[in-house]
Design a protein around this motif. Structure first.
Motif, PDB file in Angstrom:
ATOM      1  N   ALA A 258       2.559  -5.977  -7.740  1.00 29.38           N
ATOM      2  CA  ALA A 258       2.595  -5.087  -6.596  1.00 29.38           C
ATOM      3  C   ALA A 258       1.562  -3.932  -7.352  1.00 29.38           C
ATOM      4  CB  ALA A 258       3.868  -4.546  -6.387  1.00 29.38           C
ATOM      5  N   GLY A 259       0.823  -3.295  -6.583  1.00 30.80           N
ATOM      6  CA  GLY A 259      -0.162  -2.432  -7.204  1.00 30.80           C
ATOM      7  C   GLY A 259      -1.515  -3.155  -7.436  1.00 30.80           C
ATOM      8  N   TYR A 260      -1.447  -4.354  -7.665  1.00 32.15           N
ATOM      9  CA  TYR A 260      -2.900  -5.022  -7.832  1.00 32.15           C
ATOM     10  C   TYR A 260      -2.896  -5.770  -6.444  1.00 32.15           C
ATOM     11  CZ  TYR A 260      -2.741  -4.988 -13.123  1.00 32.15           C
ATOM     12  OH  TYR A 260      -2.680  -4.750 -14.433  1.00 32.15           O
ATOM     13  N   THR A 261      -1.872  -6.383  -6.154  1.00 32.09           N
ATOM     14  CA  THR A 261      -2.101  -7.151  -4.769  1.00 32.09           C
ATOM     15  C   THR A 261      -1.561  -6.531  -3.528  1.00 32.09           C
ATOM     16  OG1 THR A 261       0.122  -8.332  -5.287  1.00 32.09           O
ATOM     17  CG2 THR A 261      -1.919  -9.132  -5.981  1.00 32.09           C
ATOM     18  N   PHE A 262      -0.609  -5.524  -3.688  1.00 33.77           N
ATOM     19  CA  PHE A 262      -0.159  -4.788  -2.513  1.00 33.77           C
ATOM     20  C   PHE A 262       0.123  -3.414  -2.975  1.00 33.77           C
ATOM     21  CE2 PHE A 262       4.224  -3.227  -0.657  1.00 33.77           C
ATOM     22  CZ  PHE A 262       3.957  -3.969   0.371  1.00 33.77           C
ATOM     23  N   ALA A 263       0.052  -2.612  -1.642  1.00 36.18           N
ATOM     24  CA  ALA A 263       0.330  -1.258  -1.564  1.00 36.18           C
ATOM     25  C   ALA A 263       0.862  -1.116   0.016  1.00 36.18           C
ATOM     26  CB  ALA A 263      -1.126  -0.552  -1.599  1.00 36.18           C
ATOM     27  N   MET A 264       1.446   0.213   0.003  1.00 32.51           N
ATOM     28  CA  MET A 264       2.052   0.728   1.171  1.00 32.51           C
ATOM     29  C   MET A 264       1.623   2.051   1.498  1.00 32.51           C
ATOM     30  SD  MET A 264       6.159   1.012   1.628  1.00 32.51           S
ATOM     31  CE  MET A 264       6.805   0.979   3.341  1.00 32.51           C
ATOM     32  N   VAL A 265       1.235   2.227   2.607  1.00 29.54           N
ATOM     33  CA  VAL A 265       0.728   3.699   3.204  1.00 29.54           C
ATOM     34  C   VAL A 265       1.637   4.337   3.990  1.00 29.54           C
ATOM     35  CG1 VAL A 265      -1.183   4.873   4.609  1.00 29.54           C
ATOM     36  CG2 VAL A 265      -1.675   3.122   2.938  1.00 29.54           C
ATOM     37  N   TRP A 266       2.313   5.545   3.782  1.00 34.09           N
ATOM     38  CA  TRP A 266       3.166   6.183   4.687  1.00 34.09           C
ATOM     39  C   TRP A 266       2.662   7.244   5.682  1.00 34.09           C
ATOM     40  CZ3 TRP A 266       9.039   6.277   4.309  1.00 34.09           C
ATOM     41  CH2 TRP A 266       9.401   5.220   3.362  1.00 34.09           C
ATOM     42  N   PRO A 267       3.301   7.645   6.794  1.00 36.30           N
ATOM     43  CA  PRO A 267       2.811   8.374   7.808  1.00 36.30           C
ATOM     44  C   PRO A 267       2.152   9.725   7.038  1.00 36.30           C
ATOM     45  CG  PRO A 267       4.782   7.200   8.545  1.00 36.30           C
ATOM     46  CD  PRO A 267       4.644   7.279   7.123  1.00 36.30           C
ATOM     47  N   ASP A 268       2.885  10.129   6.026  1.00 40.40           N
ATOM     48  CA  ASP A 268       2.357  11.532   5.682  1.00 40.40           C
ATOM     49  C   ASP A 268       1.216  11.279   4.768  1.00 40.40           C
ATOM     50  OD1 ASP A 268       3.553  10.269   3.324  1.00 40.40           O
ATOM     51  OD2 ASP A 268       4.809  12.107   2.753  1.00 40.40           O
TER      52      ASP A 268
END
Length: 366
Positions: free
Chosen positions: A286-296
């Protein structure tokens, strides 16, 4: 997700010490608002004190992502390249008033990406036709219950919403059939707990009656925070054994009706989400292949990490993804076998375990 170009991207990023493309997999939360308060959801099940001390990502007030941030995010993802899967969740994403517009923009920019929407289904009926037109690959409906009473108990909302949920699933299947499209794949999910483990037969019947393609029980998240474990919802050993016997008995009916019916957890964990000791020998990508974006606007490397790579209100996603901070964080996560889990990551309940295992296997076999 696991095609040769994705594996090459990951291998090059590791060898060069910097990413060579954008995330392969992105999870987007357009809103933290929700029209249900499920008993096992961390946003409602974890105390305010525990959120402040250990899980601040669940603490921010209800908010929607700014449409301008979304536009810039999609531009940067297109510029970076590499995106193969996008999952839109929440909160309840159908509460976001620009969700349909956003889905059409996403599909236009990423015609070959796998796009999935996770919803509780209460607002699904009105959105069904547009979800088909937007060419989503999957709609995952968190039903959790097979009757109105159990639904009201688990979601802590009106029992009448269960009928709305059923109408929504049927409307989605009807819109898909009328368009003669193969997608979206309609998946019903249920977090396995004391309120629904005896209802496997009714849950399968719900899937059959509404025209779903799959009914899947999910392992219960057991928050590793002091005094926060939802033990009152977890199954005993004998209850889990009974559940698995019911699942086995129902397999022939599911096969006959051509609907997938299963449980995603590991049998040895008896219904709870556990990574156990796996990360002593398994690296985290994760961090290479994955990321997550939150509403803020917060960008995180994983759904179970407090650590933030940056914020879209301060930097572009391109800048965040290629920053020195992001490089240091992803390198620390990859050293999990030597140093153990990062301080601010809940790796025991890793939601990215399957992907990490598959990436690790492919890299090791080459």
């Amino acid at each position: 997700m696991f095609k040769d170009d994705a594996i090459n991207h990951l291998r090059q990023a590791i060898s060069r010490g910097r990413v060579t493309a954008g995330p392969i997999d992105l999870q987007l939360l357009p809103t933290t608002r929700c029209n249900a308060r499920c008993v096992f959801c961390p946003t409602t099940a974890v105390s305010e004190a525990a959120k402040k001390s250990s899980a601040s990502r669940w603490l921010p007030p209800e908010t929607d992502i700014n449409i301008g941030l979304l536009d810039r995010l999609f531009d940067d993802l297109y510029r970076l390249g590499g995106l193969r899967r996008l999952t839109i969740t929440g909160g309840e994403p159908l509460l976001y008033n620009k969700i349909i517009l956003g889905l059409f923009i996403i599909r236009r920019n990423f015609p070959d990406a796998e796009i999935a929407l996770v919803t509780n289904g209460i607002l699904l009926e009105k959105a069904a036709e547009n979800l088909v037109k937007a060419k989503l690959d999957r709609v995952s409906v968190s039903v959790n219950a097979a009757d109105p009473e159990s639904f009201a108990l688990q979601s802590r909302t009106s029992a009448e919403n269960f009928d709305k949920l059923k109408r929504g699933i049927k409307a989605l299947r009807k819109a898909r059939d009328q368009s003669k499209a193969a997608a979206p794949y309609i998946s019903l999910t249920a977090v396995l707990n004391k309120h629904n483990f005896r209802d496997a037969k009714k849950m399968l019947r719900l899937g059959i009656d509404t025209g779903a393609d799959a009914v899947t029980y999910l392992a219960l998240m057991d928050f590793p925070l002091p005094g926060e474990s939802p033990r009152e919802f977890a199954l005993t050993g004998s209850e889990f054994s009974d559940f698995m016997k019911d699942m086995q008995r129902l397999k022939p009916l599911a096969e006959k009706k051509k609907i997938y019916f299963g449980f995603t957890g590991k049998v040895q964990d008896q219904g709870r989400l556990r990574a156990g000791e796996l990360y002593k020998n398994l690296r985290c990508y994760a961090g290479y292949t994955f990321a997550m974006v939150w509403p803020d606007g917060t960008v995180r490397p994983c759904c179970n990490c407090e650590t933030a790579l940056g914020n879209l209100q301060e930097q572009s996603f391109y800048q965040i993804w290629n920053s020195e901070r992001a490089r240091q964080i992803r390198e620390r996560m990859r050293k999990i076998t030597e140093l153990g889990p990062p301080e601010l990551c809940d790796c025991m309940e890793c939601g990215y375990l399957h992907e990490n295992q598959e990436y690790h296997r492919r890299l090791q076999n080459e």
